[in-house]
Design a protein around this motif. Structure first.
Motif, PDB file in Angstrom:
ATOM      1  N   ALA A  68      41.575  26.878  21.554  1.00  0.00           N
ATOM      2  CA  ALA A  68      41.415  27.430  20.218  1.00  0.00           C
ATOM      3  C   ALA A  68      41.588  26.293  19.230  1.00  0.00           C
ATOM      4  CB  ALA A  68      42.468  28.487  19.978  1.00  0.00           C
ATOM      5  N   SER A  69      40.798  26.323  18.164  1.00  0.00           N
ATOM      6  CA  SER A  69      40.878  25.219  17.221  1.00  0.00           C
ATOM      7  C   SER A  69      40.775  25.727  15.793  1.00  0.00           C
ATOM      8  CB  SER A  69      39.718  24.261  17.486  1.00  0.00           C
ATOM      9  OG  SER A  69      39.468  23.506  16.343  1.00  0.00           O
ATOM     10  N   SER A  70      41.579  25.136  14.933  1.00  0.00           N
ATOM     11  CA  SER A  70      41.454  25.466  13.509  1.00  0.00           C
ATOM     12  C   SER A  70      41.028  24.261  12.708  1.00  0.00           C
ATOM     13  CB  SER A  70      42.774  25.996  12.954  1.00  0.00           C
ATOM     14  OG  SER A  70      43.118  27.187  13.587  1.00  0.00           O
ATOM     15  N   VAL A  71      40.470  23.265  13.396  1.00  0.00           N
ATOM     16  CA  VAL A  71      40.094  22.040  12.681  1.00  0.00           C
ATOM     17  C   VAL A  71      39.051  22.355  11.609  1.00  0.00           C
ATOM     18  CG1 VAL A  71      38.970  19.816  12.937  1.00  0.00           C
ATOM     19  CG2 VAL A  71      40.669  20.537  14.590  1.00  0.00           C
ATOM     20  N   LEU A  72      38.074  23.232  11.969  1.00  0.00           N
ATOM     21  CA  LEU A  72      37.018  23.550  10.994  1.00  0.00           C
ATOM     22  C   LEU A  72      37.610  24.161   9.740  1.00  0.00           C
ATOM     23  CD1 LEU A  72      34.260  25.104  13.206  1.00  0.00           C
ATOM     24  CD2 LEU A  72      34.120  23.015  11.872  1.00  0.00           C
ATOM     25  N   GLY A  73      38.616  24.991   9.947  1.00  0.00           N
ATOM     26  CA  GLY A  73      39.212  25.666   8.801  1.00  0.00           C
ATOM     27  C   GLY A  73      39.882  24.709   7.844  1.00  0.00           C
TER      28      GLY A  73
ATOM     29  N   ILE B  87      30.704  17.785  13.128  1.00  0.00           N
ATOM     30  CA  ILE B  87      31.806  17.002  12.562  1.00  0.00           C
ATOM     31  C   ILE B  87      32.040  15.749  13.392  1.00  0.00           C
ATOM     32  CG2 ILE B  87      34.315  16.991  12.329  1.00  0.00           C
ATOM     33  CD1 ILE B  87      34.134  19.665  11.075  1.00  0.00           C
ATOM     34  N   HIS B  88      31.947  15.884  14.735  1.00  0.00           N
ATOM     35  CA  HIS B  88      32.152  14.698  15.576  1.00  0.00           C
ATOM     36  C   HIS B  88      31.089  13.648  15.313  1.00  0.00           C
ATOM     37  CE1 HIS B  88      34.316  17.485  18.643  1.00  0.00           C
ATOM     38  NE2 HIS B  88      35.002  17.294  17.537  1.00  0.00           N
ATOM     39  N   ARG B  89      29.902  14.104  14.859  1.00  0.00           N
ATOM     40  CA  ARG B  89      28.845  13.140  14.547  1.00  0.00           C
ATOM     41  C   ARG B  89      29.008  12.608  13.130  1.00  0.00           C
ATOM     42  NH1 ARG B  89      23.944  13.515  17.537  1.00  0.00           N
ATOM     43  NH2 ARG B  89      24.098  14.901  19.320  1.00  0.00           N
ATOM     44  N   GLY B  90      30.102  12.984  12.472  1.00  0.00           N
ATOM     45  CA  GLY B  90      30.358  12.432  11.149  1.00  0.00           C
ATOM     46  C   GLY B  90      29.842  13.317  10.030  1.00  0.00           C
TER      47      GLY B  90
ATOM     48  N   ILE C 125      40.619  15.660  15.527  1.00  0.00           N
ATOM     49  CA  ILE C 125      39.285  16.205  15.221  1.00  0.00           C
ATOM     50  C   ILE C 125      38.479  16.382  16.500  1.00  0.00           C
ATOM     51  CG2 ILE C 125      37.096  15.630  14.119  1.00  0.00           C
ATOM     52  CD1 ILE C 125      38.703  14.364  11.874  1.00  0.00           C
ATOM     53  N   SER C 126      38.611  15.411  17.422  1.00  0.00           N
ATOM     54  CA  SER C 126      37.762  15.498  18.615  1.00  0.00           C
ATOM     55  C   SER C 126      38.434  16.296  19.728  1.00  0.00           C
ATOM     56  CB  SER C 126      37.421  14.099  19.105  1.00  0.00           C
ATOM     57  OG  SER C 126      38.613  13.409  19.399  1.00  0.00           O
ATOM     58  N   HIS C 127      39.596  16.895  19.451  1.00  0.00           N
ATOM     59  CA  HIS C 127      40.271  17.749  20.433  1.00  0.00           C
ATOM     60  C   HIS C 127      40.540  17.023  21.739  1.00  0.00           C
ATOM     61  CE1 HIS C 127      38.134  20.416  17.672  1.00  0.00           C
ATOM     62  NE2 HIS C 127      39.143  21.220  17.844  1.00  0.00           N
ATOM     63  N   THR C 128      40.967  15.775  21.653  1.00  0.00           N
ATOM     64  CA  THR C 128      41.152  15.034  22.903  1.00  0.00           C
ATOM     65  C   THR C 128      42.614  14.720  23.177  1.00  0.00           C
ATOM     66  OG1 THR C 128      40.640  13.071  21.621  1.00  0.00           O
ATOM     67  CG2 THR C 128      38.896  13.953  22.970  1.00  0.00           C
TER      68      THR C 128
ATOM     69  N   GLU D  60      45.536   2.090  11.209  1.00  0.00           N
ATOM     70  CA  GLU D  60      44.693   2.239  12.411  1.00  0.00           C
ATOM     71  C   GLU D  60      45.272   3.329  13.320  1.00  0.00           C
ATOM     72  OE1 GLU D  60      44.718  -2.074  11.170  1.00  0.00           O
ATOM     73  OE2 GLU D  60      46.162  -0.473  11.390  1.00  0.00           O
ATOM     74  N   ARG D  61      46.579   3.320  13.474  1.00  0.00           N
ATOM     75  CA  ARG D  61      47.176   4.331  14.344  1.00  0.00           C
ATOM     76  C   ARG D  61      46.928   5.723  13.789  1.00  0.00           C
ATOM     77  NH1 ARG D  61      52.675   3.221  17.562  1.00  0.00           N
ATOM     78  NH2 ARG D  61      52.083   1.263  18.481  1.00  0.00           N
ATOM     79  N   TYR D  62      47.053   5.836  12.472  1.00  0.00           N
ATOM     80  CA  TYR D  62      46.899   7.168  11.884  1.00  0.00           C
ATOM     81  C   TYR D  62      45.467   7.648  12.073  1.00  0.00           C
ATOM     82  CZ  TYR D  62      48.234  11.019   8.846  1.00  0.00           C
ATOM     83  OH  TYR D  62      48.527  12.266   8.359  1.00  0.00           O
ATOM     84  N   LYS D  63      44.541   6.696  11.983  1.00  0.00           N
ATOM     85  CA  LYS D  63      43.138   7.040  12.222  1.00  0.00           C
ATOM     86  C   LYS D  63      42.943   7.531  13.651  1.00  0.00           C
ATOM     87  CE  LYS D  63      39.369   5.163   9.627  1.00  0.00           C
ATOM     88  NZ  LYS D  63      40.105   4.626   8.472  1.00  0.00           N
ATOM     89  N   VAL D  64      43.584   6.829  14.583  1.00  0.00           N
ATOM     90  CA  VAL D  64      43.464   7.232  15.988  1.00  0.00           C
ATOM     91  C   VAL D  64      43.988   8.654  16.158  1.00  0.00           C
ATOM     92  CG1 VAL D  64      44.383   6.803  18.292  1.00  0.00           C
ATOM     93  CG2 VAL D  64      43.621   4.893  16.908  1.00  0.00           C
ATOM     94  N   LEU D  65      45.117   8.942  15.522  1.00  0.00           N
ATOM     95  CA  LEU D  65      45.696  10.285  15.623  1.00  0.00           C
ATOM     96  C   LEU D  65      44.721  11.316  15.069  1.00  0.00           C
ATOM     97  CD1 LEU D  65      48.287  12.040  16.145  1.00  0.00           C
ATOM     98  CD2 LEU D  65      48.795  11.749  13.742  1.00  0.00           C
TER      99      LEU D  65
END
Length: 1894
Positions: free
Chosen positions: A1260-1265, A1469-1472, A1876-1879, A1866-1871
């Motif tokens: 389940a994801s709420s990233v879109l929201g 979203i993953h494609r930007g 976003i990519s649910h990984t 950079e770390r925050y970007k990785v997080l």
């Protein structure tokens, strides 16, 4: 609160006394107070004073049954109705009133505060408070500041850190004794006492009268409440009860202290005034109550083992004259007979609790114990008695805080310090008995650190109260309670006692507070000087240190494994470090200059005396007892460190402080024993003692201990070696290491003391030790900076290190005031000189690196020092690691290709005092050993290794480097008595001995040895060995005999009447090895010299004959400048060449001899026969070779198997194509899609009875929201004002829209008009691997039976992909069908639009147009159903049920197409967020949308939409009668088509079609929906603009209406829509509101075109993605501005012949199925009827916000401190407490309590709950107190790491170091990327279940 109402308590008759006002009437109290104040202000105030006393007597009477109050029932009876609490309240009220003298108490407080001259902060805090320490500003190392003072001062660029207080503390701001004034904060910089007005007398007058009574009352309470704790612990509870009852009183006092300086000085007067105390406490006669209280006080004193001086005046307490110490005067103490049994009670409870079965010997001789210090207390003031009770009650926090709050008052500070010192012995006794010694220790240190950090104060107390005597005596006394007999050396007769490390006292570090105080006061120069001058004190202190000498003795287990591994060793190491070493470093720091020589002499003198006593006590003669070792020799180490200091800093002559030879020989034995034992432990000879012995060996060299343990030991051995006879020393070493028997020329030998398997490592140990001993210069001449540099290089060579671990690993002087403070400038400058910083890298795998330091190339080249590395490694593998890194460096820099040997490093020159050390290298014993070993290595004897050779060569090289030979000296042989091995070598100089040939050697060998059968050339009997014919006779050599002889010589020299009685016993022990019967003598022919052996070795190593050729024959230059880089790195060959070159350089003779040997070039003589021993070695080699081959074979086989497995499991064709089921295949062969099962390895199509499935993870994801329409990023709130409100998120907007629709329209229709899943939508992702579903089931079964702890829960269906181990939880069935079906359907068709529309309608109506009929239950359909169930269960019910009628089918329908929508939107979203990049991105590669569509379509077809309501009709057909549509009034209307979400319509239409779908039908649906979308865009535009614009457009469009392509012109359509919509009330509203709602924009044609395109783009993007997945077409890439046109033509909306020259108009994509004007009229009509009633809502529903920005986490501030300061004190909104573990959600900024039970709801803790509500099961939290991020995913969690790093690129988990942290973008970007990519599940490896407890 412990008593009855004030009046009732005193007794009946007095109740009617007139002065006592009625209780409870504040007015009367105030009046009385005012009246009294006036009376007292009169000049003659006796009457007033008496009146006040009488009043206080009653109010504060202590005649209350406190015991009853504690007990319960009686209290209520005694107190009438009031209960125990009421009276207390009353008494406090009275006090407040009286203090204020009739005015209001609050005003009084304010008035007093005005006179506060606070130049000090003095804020007191308790444990866990966050404070700061700045080393730049601190004078004392204990300096600390509260956060407020720290942030208000200027500490930029300082070396400061934040820390969590362990024991509590107080703020030092404003105290110039403890810190530099430059660091004071703004408030305390001004010395404000000057401008504060004088306190008016009458303000505090009442206080001076009231407070003494109040404090006395408190003391009486404390007396009454105290009962001596019996054996049961319940009494402890009673004490706590008393304290709870007294809480308000103590708090009241505490509040008084906070009123500032004026009130504090009154309190000081009251507390220290002796008269007051006497008057109030000494009146036993007057009333029974006071008498009883006094008695209780005396009992308490007695029970503490203390005497009250009046009772027995046995001890005349002498006030000694200031100069001498009490200890010196204590001669009389021995006379009193009482000493033996003093304090027996103490001893008994110690014994009772410790069933250790060891005999205790409590040593209370007259010298060690000072009666007056230990046992006498006389209280003369309130302060003293208050402290007494504070200690008795084990330091209650409130009392401690009150006593400390008073410290800013200088007078009080002195008085309190003296009182504290006076009670010191009593504190120690209480601490020893306490059950809660940890808490108590902390509280004690909390107080003492405030007192003793101040040099001035410490000096004063030392002079006036004998602080040092008290401390030393108390420490000594404390340790005396846990002494046992030492078993070292002579178990029976030993007189030495040591501390027992198993006792609680040592195990729990109970001594810690006292020792830390001692260390603290020794850091003050003035105090330390007194200590070092006072001989009595030094004697006592050495006595104390000797208790630790030889503690924790290890005895080697020889038979079976020890059954109980004691873990006491750590207590022993901690005790030596804290109680002995740290005071030693403290003292050493004051012995830095020449003027302090005297101190060093004192210490050294008493240290030697103590050592002598120790040797006598343990009966030590000359041999250490075998098989025992202790690592604790603090006396040796004191001696060594003071010697080192004396030579290094004080220019003392070393010989003047050294003892005689005999003592030196004794001194060297035990440290040498430790070195030998280390080698034994590493050779596994102690394995039966368990792991703990390894632990000891490691701790001994570990960075925090090494400079107090191994370094002094080695230094002491170096000193002994430099002064003793070198032959004696060398032979002692080999004997201690038990390898004497190995040093024989014979190929076989017997070793009576060592097993063969340990011989090699022990020999390596002995040689390595010698190398360290001879080349280490830590105390022999290196400067502090050089030492620091060497330490740093050694650590960096082992491994790259972070800054903090380097700080930790460099052994710094433990005393903080000494030279190198970690973090000091020298540290940083040395670090930048030797190392390069590697910034933290981010691997895509997500493993977070820290910033590391790595050695510079020139460091490897010139400074790598293997000796230092060996000395400093805790684990042996680190030495290997350093060598591997060195090898890698040489390979990389091209300096040496092979396996190098450790390089030889030049040493710092020796300090002249230690020159004698080098004699070791020039003694015959060593030369014989070296010769023997070279010979043995050349002859391949067993048990020799490359390491041995390496060390032998190293020693030879050291000897050559340090030789002092003149050519002339070569010939003269050394005179003196002939010794038994003069026959070996003529002199003692290595250079000349190298060329000396040795012909024959006589050896003792076992009879089986091959040597025996040989004919001996000179058959001399052993008798004539004495006669020396150098060449003819064989030489025999016995190290042991040699050593005995030497020892005898030395002893006889030093004392002629050596006690001969003891000697024979020991020497007979050593004749044993020689006299074993089976040994026989053989004579070997050798005919070699060291030089010839070296040259032969060169041949042997290089594997070639004649490989060595003297280089100087070719190039004479070499002899002139010998430093050739070619020799500095290399292997053994290089080393041999280097040595030969050095030998040649040192003497012409050697040069000549080398040339001669090379000319002869004799191949090394192989022994005549292969001896048994050699056969053995050869066999061993052969066996090894075979084993190696076998292993290779196995590995090869394994590799090939693995390869074949991989081949079956994956497409091996191209590494790119790791996913077999790529949808796009170019060749149009019609074949079924083939899938490989990664479990059984078979390939084949997916069929109905054996379906294949994709491994997928559903979440389940709420990233879109979380998308927002605002570009401005959300920041994490760091003040109260910045709160985050979630109404602008995508989820909120969609929720509002759906509920608005549901209010006015029919529910079932609403559920088709929107998509859900913005919050809690189900996202499906796959790793791309497939498996048979039946294989998967058996796989799951096996996982279920596998009891290994997995990081996932099999019961929830979780597993890891069998091939790539990616986390997954379901299998998505693959739909059977051909792979290339799409190509068949993609032929361009010529059907007209109308035909296609009809076909679509028919297909939708036809049920079950499916190859798989639903009715037949196949495996496939079962799987499809079960996966659908999984998908539903992935998200919570609240995210699936939006219908008003729960469980309606419309709900499922909505949910299913929304799943498709969620996955498409997320891919976008993953494609930007746009499709400009085109191509099949990685997302496409791993996409499972095609399969997902089949599953969804299959289920959607079950719910066929009633054809009446099918929106398709409304889109493509005109209805005859519009009015009939509105239906009747009661029923809610359907949602107007213009309010529908077009993307949702698209998905519904496509999923309703039978699969597989024809491309032409898809295009048709898209075209039709685009017309609706465009209309919506125009309608929204018309609402957005204002009335004038509308009328202008309406007019303009009407003009063009009749042109040819009017239906493709937006102006025409817009004007038509405005026209239609204005029929309703949509545009009618008050003008005012209009301006508010929409800011007027000047609309130009360009901006309108842009608006329309932006409105339509999201739909085009989703549609293109869908087309890409269904038909496998690639996405074209493009610029951002042309995205619309490219996607439109890709979808077939744009005619192909379209020219792109003139500006592109979006309307040209329109293709209307029917006349646009008619259908638009129809659509607008639906809205019109609605807007007539609800214009506002109608308008809101038209303006759809479709341009969402990408989702982001909250923006974090640059500096972590801003977050920390705001959140760590913030109260939780739910429970209004400050949470213990605060956390904040990085998605929405909510503040939560981690693990907080306060906010738990139905067994879910707050973080877990929040993760479900905010992220549908995924939560990202920043833990405020730890600076780390924790991820919650469903039922698991993991620590992600930190996004805040310090200046050196390191995390600081738990803020242990407290350095400033800065955001690492950079770390925050990785997080954010992982979120976003649910990984999270795939990248982070360490997951654990959280059981809802976070």
């Amino acid at each position: 609160m412990a008593a009855a109402a004030a009046a009732a308590a005193v007794g009946g008759p007095q109740q009617s006394q007139p002065e006592l006002p009625a209780p409870g009437l504040a007015l009367d109290k105030a009046a009385t107070a005012a009246h009294l104040k006036a009376a007292l202000s009169r000049p003659d105030n006796r009457a007033g004073a008496e009146e006040l006393q009488a009043l206080l007597e009653r109010v504060l009477s202590a005649e209350r049954p406190l015991a009853a109050a504690a007990g319960g029932e009686e209290a209520a009876a005694a107190g009438g109705g009031g209960g125990p609490g009421a009276a207390e309240e009353e008494a406090l009220e009275w006090c407040k009133c009286l203090l204020a003298g009739g005015g209001g108490y609050d005003e009084f407080c304010a008035a007093v505060r005005a006179y506060d001259p606070a130049a000090l902060c003095g804020l007191v805090w308790t444990a866990n408070f966050v404070a700061y320490r700045c080393r730049t500003c601190g004078i004392s190392p204990c300096m600390s500041l509260c956060a407020e003072c720290f942030h208000q001062g200027d500490h930029t660029g300082h070396d400061f850190n934040m820390f969590r207080s362990q024991a509590g503390g107080a703020c030092d701001c404003g105290d110039s004794n403890v810190m530099r004034e430059s660091g004071f904060c703004k408030r305390h910089q001004i010395k404000s006492s000057s401008n504060i007005p004088c306190v008016p007398k009458d303000l505090l007058m009442m206080s001076e009268f009231v407070l003494p009574r109040f404090i006395f009352c408190l003391i009486q309470y404390l007396r009454d409440g105290y009962n001596e704790p019996a054996a049961d612990v319940s009494s402890e509870k009673d004490l706590n009860k008393v304290l709870q009852l007294l809480e308000p009183q103590i708090s009241f006092l505490e509040d008084l202290t906070k009123m500032g300086g004026a009130m504090r000085s009154v309190l000081t007067q009251v507390l220290t005034n002796q008269q007051n105390y006497k008057d109030l406490t000494s009146g036993p006669g007057e009333n029974a109550c006071a008498k009883k209280s006094h008695e209780k006080y005396l009992i308490a004193l007695k029970s503490s083992g203390l005497t009250y001086p009046e009772d027995k005046l046995v001890y005349g307490i002498q006030e000694p004259s200031a100069g001498t110490s009490t200890l010196a005067v204590q001669g009389f103490a021995g006379a009193t007979g009482t000493l033996g049994q003093v304090d027996s009670s103490d001893e008994e409870d110690q014994d009772g609790s410790q069933g250790l079965g060891k005999r205790k010997r409590v040593k209370l001789s007259s010298g060690t114990k000072d009666q007056s210090i230990m046992d006498v207390l006389k209280h003369k003031s309130f302060l003293e008695e208050l402290l007494f009770w504070t200690i008795k009650y084990e330091f209650p926090q409130k009392m401690v805080t009150f006593l400390l709050n008073m410290l800013p008052d200088q007078e009080y500070k002195v008085a309190f310090t003296k009182t504290f010192v006076q009670h010191y012995a009593f504190i120690m006794k209480t601490l020893k008995k306490s059950h809660e010694s940890d808490t108590m220790s902390n509280r004690i240190v909390h107080i003492s650190v405030q007192l003793f950090s101040n040099e001035e104060l410490a000096r004063q107390v030392t002079e006036e109260c004998q602080l040092l005597d008290i401390m030393v005596t108390v420490l000594l006394y404390m340790m005396e309670s846990c002494l046992i007999k030492s078993e070292l050396q002579d178990e029976e007769n030993s007189l030495h006692v040591v501390v027992n490390c198993g006792e609680a006292l040592l195990k729990n570090n109970t001594y810690w507070p006292l020792v830390s105080d001692f260390i603290n006061i020794l850091s003050h120069q003035s105090v330390a000087k007194r200590f070092l001058e006072d001989h009595g004190l030094l004697v006592t202190w050495m006595n104390f240190v000797s208790f630790f000498q030889g503690m924790n003795l290890n005895k080697r287990e020889l038979n079976e494994h020890v059954e109980f591994e004691s873990q006491t060793y750590y207590a022993a190491f901690a005790a030596e470090l804290e109680a002995c070493a740290q005071p030693m470093w403290g003292l050493l720091s004051h012995c830095k200059i020449r003027e302090t020589q005297e101190y060093t002499r004192n210490v050294v003198r008493y240290c030697l005396e103590a050592l002598q006593d120790w040797f006598d006590a343990i009966n030590f003669v000359d041999e250490p007892a075998p098989n025992q070792v202790t690592f604790h020799l603090p006396l040796h180490r004191y001696y060594a460190m003071f010697l080192s200091k004396a030579v290094k800093c004080q220019e003392l002559d070393l010989d003047s402080v050294l003892p005689d030879q005999e003592m030196l020989m004794k001194l060297m034995i035990h440290p040498l024993q430790i070195q030998a034992s280390l080698a034994e432990i590493h050779s596994n000879m102690w394995v039966r003692n368990g792991l703990q012995i390894k632990g000891q060996a490691m701790t001994y060299v570990q960075s925090h201990f090494c400079n107090s343990m191994i370094d002094p030991d080695i230094y002491l051995l170096q000193v002994c070696a430099s002064r003793l006879d070198p032959d004696y020393f060398i032979s002692s070493v080999f004997e201690r290491f038990k390898v004497v028997d190995l040093l024989t020329m014979a190929s076989q030998h017997q070793n009576t003391v060592l097993d063969a398997e340990h011989e090699r490592s022990m020999l390596e140990g002995a040689l390595t030790f010698l190398v360290i001993l001879l080349s280490l210069r830590l105390h022999l001449g290196m400067s502090d900076d050089e030492i620091l540099r060497a330490e740093m290089v050694a650590q960096l060579c082992m491994n790259d290190r972070t800054h903090s671990s380097l700080l930790d690993l460099i052994p710094e002087n433990p005393n903080p005031k000494s030279g190198i403070i970690p973090g000091s400038y020298s540290f940083e400058s040395v670090l930048s000189a030797v190392a390069d910083f590697k910034a933290p890298v981010f691997e895509p795998g997500g493993s977070m690196q820290q910033g590391m330091y790595t050695p510079k190339a020139e460091v490897w080249d010139q400074e790598f020092d293997p000796v230092m590395v060996i000395l400093r490694t805790v684990y042996r593998r680190d030495v290997q690691s350093a060598m591997d890194r060195y090898t890698a460096f040489l390979k990389q820099s091209g300096k040496f290709p092979g396996n190098p040997w450790p390089p030889y490093k030049k040493r710092t020159s020796l300090h002249p005092s230690y020159k004698g050390l080098m004699r070791l290298l020039h003694c015959k014993t060593l030369h014989i050993v070296l010769f023997t070993l070279l010979y043995k290595i050349l002859m391949d004897h067993q048990n020799l290794s490359e390491h041995v050779l390496c060390m032998v060569l190293y020693l030879i090289e050291l000897g050559l480097e340090n030789s002092t030979e003149d050519e002339s000296d070569e010939e003269t042989s050394v005179g003196g008595p002939e010794r038994c091995h003069d026959s070996w070598f003529p002199g003692s100089n290595l250079v000349s001995n190298m060329r000396h040939f040795i012909n024959y050697v006589r050896v003792r060998v076992p009879e089986t040895a091959p040597e025996v059968k040989r004919d001996s050339p000179a058959s001399t009997s052993s008798d004539n060995l004495g006669s020396l014919h150098n060449s003819g006779t064989a030489q025999v050599f016995s190290l042991v005999a040699e050593r005995r002889k030497k020892f005898q010589e030395i002893i006889n020299r030093s004392n002629s009447e050596a006690n001969q009685v003891v000697r024979p016993k020991t020497s007979s022990k050593w004749s044993a090895p020689g006299s074993a019967p089976q040994l026989t003598t053989a004579i070997l022919e050798i005919k070699e010299s060291i030089l010839s052996l070296l040259i032969k070795l060169h041949h042997k190593l290089s594997g070639k004959q004649n490989s060595y050729y003297p280089p100087w024959l070719d190039d004479i230059e070499i002899l002139i400048q010998p430093e050739i880089p070619k020799y500095s790195h290399g292997d053994g060959i290089t080393a041999v060449e280097r040595i030969l070159l050095k030998a040649a350089l040192q003497s012409r003779m050697n040069k000549r001899i080398i040339e001669e040997i090379c000319r002869k070039v004799t191949p090394p003589v192989p022994p005549k026969k292969i001896t048994a021993a050699e056969k053995k070695t050869l066999d061993k080699e052969e066996r090894r070779q075979k084993a190696r081959e076998r292993q290779q074979k196995l590995l090869a086989e394994f590799a090939s198997r693995q390869k074949s497995f991989m081949e079956t499991a994956m497409d091996v064709d191209s590494p790119e194509n790791d996913i077999p089921m790529e949808i796009t295949t170019a060749e149009p062969q019609v074949s079924e899609a083939v899938y490989d099962c990664v479990i059984c390895g078979q390939s084949g199509p997916s069929s109905e009875d054996r379906p294949t499935g994709l491994v997928v993870l559903l979440q389940a994801s709420s990233v879109l929201g979380q998308c927002r329409d605002n570009v401005e990023p959300k920041k994490l709130p760091i003040t109260e004002e910045e709160q985050i409100y979630p109404w602008d998120t995508c989820a909120a907007v969609h929720d509002v829209r759906l509920s608005l629709l549901q209010r006015y329209f029919k529910d079932s229709s609403c559920l088709l008009a929107v998509s859900i899943g913005w919050e809690g939508g189900v996202y499906v992702q796959t790793c791309g691997h497939t498996l048979h579903i039946d294989c998967h089931k058996s796989y799951m079964e096996s996982l279920r039976n596998d009891q290994v702890l997995q990081g996932f829960s099999v019961d929830k269906g979780e597993f890891t992909c069998p091939l790539c181990r990616q986390f997954a939880n379901s299998v998505l069935p693959c739909y059977p069908g051909s792979n290339v079906e799409n190509n068949l359907w993609q032929r361009p068709s010529n059907k007209s639009m109308q035909d296609l529309i009809k076909e679509v309608e028919e297909l939708q109506g036809r049920p079950g147009a499916f190859p798989v009929s639903i009715s037949s239950e196949t495996n496939l359909s079962k799987e499809m159903e079960s996966v659908m169930k999984d998908i539903k269960n992935t998200t919570q019910k609240k995210y699936r049920d939006y219908s008003k009628t729960p469980g309606s089918p419309d709900n499922d329908f909505l949910f299913m197409y929304s799943v498709a929508r969620t996955n498409l939107e997320l891919e976008l979203i993953h494609r930007g967020g746009n499709l400009c990049s085109g191509g099949a991105s990685t997302a496409g590669k791993r996409s499972c949308l095609n399969q997902l569509f089949h599953v969804l379509a299959l289920h959607m077809r079950l719910y066929s939409i009633d054809s009446e309501y099918n929106p398709w009709k409304k889109l493509t057909q005109l209805v005859e009668d519009m009015n009939s549509q509105l239906g009747n009034e009661e029923q809610q209307p359907e949602v107007p088509i213009l309010y529908h979400d077009v993307t949702s319509l698209l998905l519904i239409q496509i999923l309703m079609m039978p699969q597989p779908l024809h491309k032409e039908h898809f295009t048709c649906i898209v075209k039709v929906l685009f017309t609706l979308l465009y209309t919506q865009a125009l309608a929204a535009l018309s609402v957005k603009c204002n009335e004038e614009d509308r009328s202008a457009w309406k007019h303009m469009g009407a003009l063009k209406k009749n042109t040819c392509d009017a239906e493709k012109s937006y102006e025409v359509l817009l004007s038509f829509i405005i026209n239609e919509l204005s029929k309703g009330k949509l545009y009618h509203e008050e003008g005012t509101q209009e301006c508010v709602m929409i800011t007027p924009i000047a609309w130009s044609p360009e901006s309108m075109e842009k608006y329309l395109q932006d409105f339509c783009l999201p739909f085009l993007r989703i549609t293109s993605l869908l087309q890409h997945h269904l038909f496998g077409e690639d996405l074209p890439s493009c610029q951002e501005e042309e995205e619309f046109s490219v996607l439109a033509s890709c979808l077939g909306l744009l005619p192909t012949f379209y020219q792109t020259e003139h500006p592109f108009i979006s309307a040209s994509c329109l293709e209307w199925p029917v006349s646009p004007f008619d259908i638009i009229t129809q659509w607008c009509f639906e809205i019109k009827s609605f807007t007539e009633r609800h214009a506002e809502q109608g308008k809101a529903l038209l303006i759809q916000e479709s341009r969402w920005k990408l989702p982001h986490l909250l923006q974090l501030p640059e500096n972590y401190n801003t977050i920390f300061q705001y959140y760590h004190r913030k109260t939780c909104s739910v429970c209004t407490k400050v949470p213990k573990d605060p956390a904040v959600c990085l998605v929405c900024g909510t503040f939560v309590c981690l693990k907080g039970l306060c906010c738990k709801q139905q067994s879910y803790c707050e973080c877990v709950l929040h993760s479900q509500n905010c992220g549908a099961g995924t939560g990202i939290f920043l833990l405020i107190n730890a600076s780390v991020i924790i991820i919650i995913r469903g039922h698991r969690f993991c620590l992600w790491g930190s996004v805040y790093l310090d200046a050196h690129g390191e995390e600081d988990r738990d803020l242990r170091r407290g350095k400033p942290l800065y955001i690492c973008k950079e770390r925050y970007k990785v997080l954010e990327q992982q979120w976003i990519s649910h990984t999270f599940d795939h990248i982070n490896k360490r997951w654990g279940p959280h059981y809802n407890g976070l």
